[in-house]
Design an enzyme around this catalytic site. Sequence first.
Site, PDB file in Angstrom:
ATOM      1  N   MET A  21      -0.254  -6.807   6.158  1.00  7.33           N
ATOM      2  CA  MET A  21      -0.360  -6.872   7.617  1.00  7.33           C
ATOM      3  C   MET A  21      -1.739  -6.387   8.063  1.00  7.33           C
ATOM      4  SD  MET A  21       3.370  -6.226   9.181  1.00  7.33           S
ATOM      5  CE  MET A  21       3.377  -4.446   9.160  1.00  7.33           C
ATOM      6  N   GLY A  22      -2.679  -6.296   7.128  1.00  5.45           N
ATOM      7  CA  GLY A  22      -4.052  -5.956   7.492  1.00  5.45           C
ATOM      8  C   GLY A  22      -4.289  -4.475   7.702  1.00  5.45           C
ATOM      9  N   TYR A  23      -5.459  -4.170   8.292  1.00  7.20           N
ATOM     10  CA  TYR A  23      -5.950  -2.801   8.424  1.00  7.20           C
ATOM     11  C   TYR A  23      -5.939  -2.143   7.040  1.00  7.20           C
ATOM     12  CZ  TYR A  23      -7.662   0.845  11.447  1.00  7.20           C
ATOM     13  OH  TYR A  23      -8.479   1.755  12.074  1.00  7.20           O
ATOM     14  N   LEU A  24      -6.669  -2.791   6.165  1.00  5.31           N
ATOM     15  CA  LEU A  24      -6.539  -2.536   4.727  1.00  5.31           C
ATOM     16  C   LEU A  24      -7.047  -1.164   4.307  1.00  5.31           C
ATOM     17  CD1 LEU A  24      -7.677  -6.027   3.380  1.00  5.31           C
ATOM     18  CD2 LEU A  24      -5.385  -5.268   3.998  1.00  5.31           C
ATOM     19  N   HIS A  25      -6.405  -0.629   3.279  1.00  4.59           N
ATOM     20  CA  HIS A  25      -6.814   0.650   2.681  1.00  4.59           C
ATOM     21  C   HIS A  25      -6.751   0.491   1.156  1.00  4.59           C
ATOM     22  CE1 HIS A  25      -2.538   1.126   2.079  1.00  4.59           C
ATOM     23  NE2 HIS A  25      -2.322   1.038   3.379  1.00  4.59           N
ATOM     24  N   HIS A  28      -3.771  -1.337  -0.464  1.00  5.75           N
ATOM     25  CA  HIS A  28      -3.838  -2.807  -0.474  1.00  5.75           C
ATOM     26  C   HIS A  28      -4.822  -3.287  -1.543  1.00  5.75           C
ATOM     27  CE1 HIS A  28      -2.840  -2.076   3.957  1.00  5.75           C
ATOM     28  NE2 HIS A  28      -1.844  -2.848   3.563  1.00  5.75           N
ATOM     29  N   GLN A  52       9.482  -9.135  12.201  1.00  2.00           N
ATOM     30  CA  GLN A  52      10.025  -7.971  11.491  1.00  2.00           C
ATOM     31  C   GLN A  52       9.948  -6.686  12.322  1.00  2.00           C
ATOM     32  OE1 GLN A  52       7.059  -8.422   8.253  1.00  2.00           O
ATOM     33  NE2 GLN A  52       6.895  -6.198   8.293  1.00  2.00           N
ATOM     34  N   SER A 177      -1.308   1.948   6.651  1.00  2.00           N
ATOM     35  CA  SER A 177      -2.098   1.597   7.837  1.00  2.00           C
ATOM     36  C   SER A 177      -1.665   2.457   9.016  1.00  2.00           C
ATOM     37  CB  SER A 177      -1.900   0.118   8.181  1.00  2.00           C
ATOM     38  OG  SER A 177      -2.190  -0.681   7.053  1.00  2.00           O
ATOM     39  N   ARG A 178      -0.379   2.829   9.040  1.00  2.00           N
ATOM     40  CA  ARG A 178       0.132   3.624  10.169  1.00  2.00           C
ATOM     41  C   ARG A 178      -0.391   5.063  10.161  1.00  2.00           C
ATOM     42  NH1 ARG A 178       5.082   0.256   9.551  1.00  2.00           N
ATOM     43  NH2 ARG A 178       5.277  -0.889  11.513  1.00  2.00           N
TER      44      ARG A 178
HETATM   45  P1  AMP Z   1       1.519  -3.643   4.698  1.00  2.00           P
HETATM   46  O1  AMP Z   1       0.165  -4.148   5.121  1.00  2.00           O
HETATM   47  O2  AMP Z   1       1.760  -2.221   5.064  1.00  2.00           O
HETATM   48  O3  AMP Z   1       2.623  -4.580   5.080  1.00  2.00           O
HETATM   49  O4  AMP Z   1       1.502  -3.638   3.116  1.00  2.00           O
HETATM   50  C1  AMP Z   1       1.142  -4.768   2.377  1.00  2.00           C
HETATM   51  C2  AMP Z   1       1.413  -4.517   0.918  1.00  2.00           C
HETATM   52  O5  AMP Z   1       0.673  -3.375   0.487  1.00  2.00           O
HETATM   53  C3  AMP Z   1       2.891  -4.201   0.615  1.00  2.00           C
HETATM   54  O6  AMP Z   1       3.249  -4.797  -0.613  1.00  2.00           O
HETATM   55  C4  AMP Z   1       2.890  -2.693   0.525  1.00  2.00           C
HETATM   56  O7  AMP Z   1       3.929  -2.184  -0.273  1.00  2.00           O
HETATM   57  C5  AMP Z   1       1.544  -2.444  -0.116  1.00  2.00           C
HETATM   58  N1  AMP Z   1       1.099  -1.069   0.142  1.00  2.00           N
HETATM   59  C6  AMP Z   1       0.940  -0.478   1.342  1.00  2.00           C
HETATM   60  N2  AMP Z   1       0.579   0.815   1.174  1.00  2.00           N
HETATM   61  C7  AMP Z   1       0.529   1.040  -0.163  1.00  2.00           C
HETATM   62  C8  AMP Z   1       0.224   2.168  -0.976  1.00  2.00           C
HETATM   63  N3  AMP Z   1      -0.075   3.344  -0.455  1.00  2.00           N
HETATM   64  N4  AMP Z   1       0.286   2.021  -2.325  1.00  2.00           N
HETATM   65  C9  AMP Z   1       0.618   0.825  -2.881  1.00  2.00           C
HETATM   66  N5  AMP Z   1       0.912  -0.276  -2.161  1.00  2.00           N
HETATM   67  C10 AMP Z   1       0.862  -0.181  -0.823  1.00  2.00           C
END
Ligand code: AMP
Length: 272
Positions: A21-25, A28, A52, A177-178
């Site tokens: 969902m972006g705002y990558l760290h 991701h 969702q 991201s949150r």
């Molecule tokens: P999101 O952008 O939060 O929907 O996450 C996208 C993908 O990144 C999902 O498969 C998450 O489980 C994964 N993800 C998010 N945060 C982490 C993290 N801290 N460690 C590993 N995977 C992550």
Amino acid sequence: MQKISAQIKKSGKTIVLVPTMGYLHEGHLSLVRIGQKVCDIVIVSIFVNPTQFGPAEDLDSYPKDLERDCALLKKEGVETVFAPASEELYPAGYQTYVNTLKLSEHLCGISRPALFQGVTTVLTKLFNIVNPDKAVFGKKDFQQFVIVSRMVKDLNFNIEIIGAPIIREADGLAMSSRNAYLKKNQRDSALSLYKALKKAENLVKKGEKKAEVIINAASKLINSFDEILIDYISICDFEFFEEVKIIDRPVLMALAVKAGRTRLIDNIILFQ
Ligand code: AMP
């Protein structure tokens, strides 16, 4: 995207999708790096999926920075980002949803009833659009990982689902991201999730088998921090998320809290 994907496939290359969902760290980016090891081409989708989110959730305020995300991905060597507009994936008259029935009725599905139907629906669409050979999901969202794996099996998608380990900040907080929403004192309190999971792990290592004892200890620890409201702490099997009372095999301990208005989740596999 379908045309680009077909061209890649025609050239004999394999595709791995990393849905986000972006705002990558770094969490991701770790998925991207795993993807690079298993396929020729990594495609990252960036889409804040409206279906969702519940009506009182953070769809409108969800952090976004597509330019920064693309720059980060470029640095990792990713050449294709799929970032559709909401109206493109859900045009007027949209009617079709995918459901994983009972699996969505546990853990996060209880306080977020729209979540997993939205996730499985958008992933079905992304899988059909990108046509990947593999897809990588973080185990930070453990329930999502299990649900997607089940959906792919049940609906005969010819896609291998790869689970990736949780990436944490130096002090242990799971990256999300949150986390960008957290004020200083909430950031301090957010660490209680990791501390509670570590406490549980230690108790189990010392021989504690009763889930209730472990949940109570975790709950007491989290409640000793400011501005934290527990949504759930669960010890369950990691296939169907049924509650486990005695830990006599590897189990999932999953928890969700609100730090102020920010919902945070984390989990660990407990075993002796
Ligand atoms: P999101 O952008 O939060 O929907 O996450 C996208 C993908 O990144 C999902 O498969 C998450 O489980 C994964 N993800 C998010 N945060 C982490 C993290 N801290 N460690 C590993 N995977 C992550």
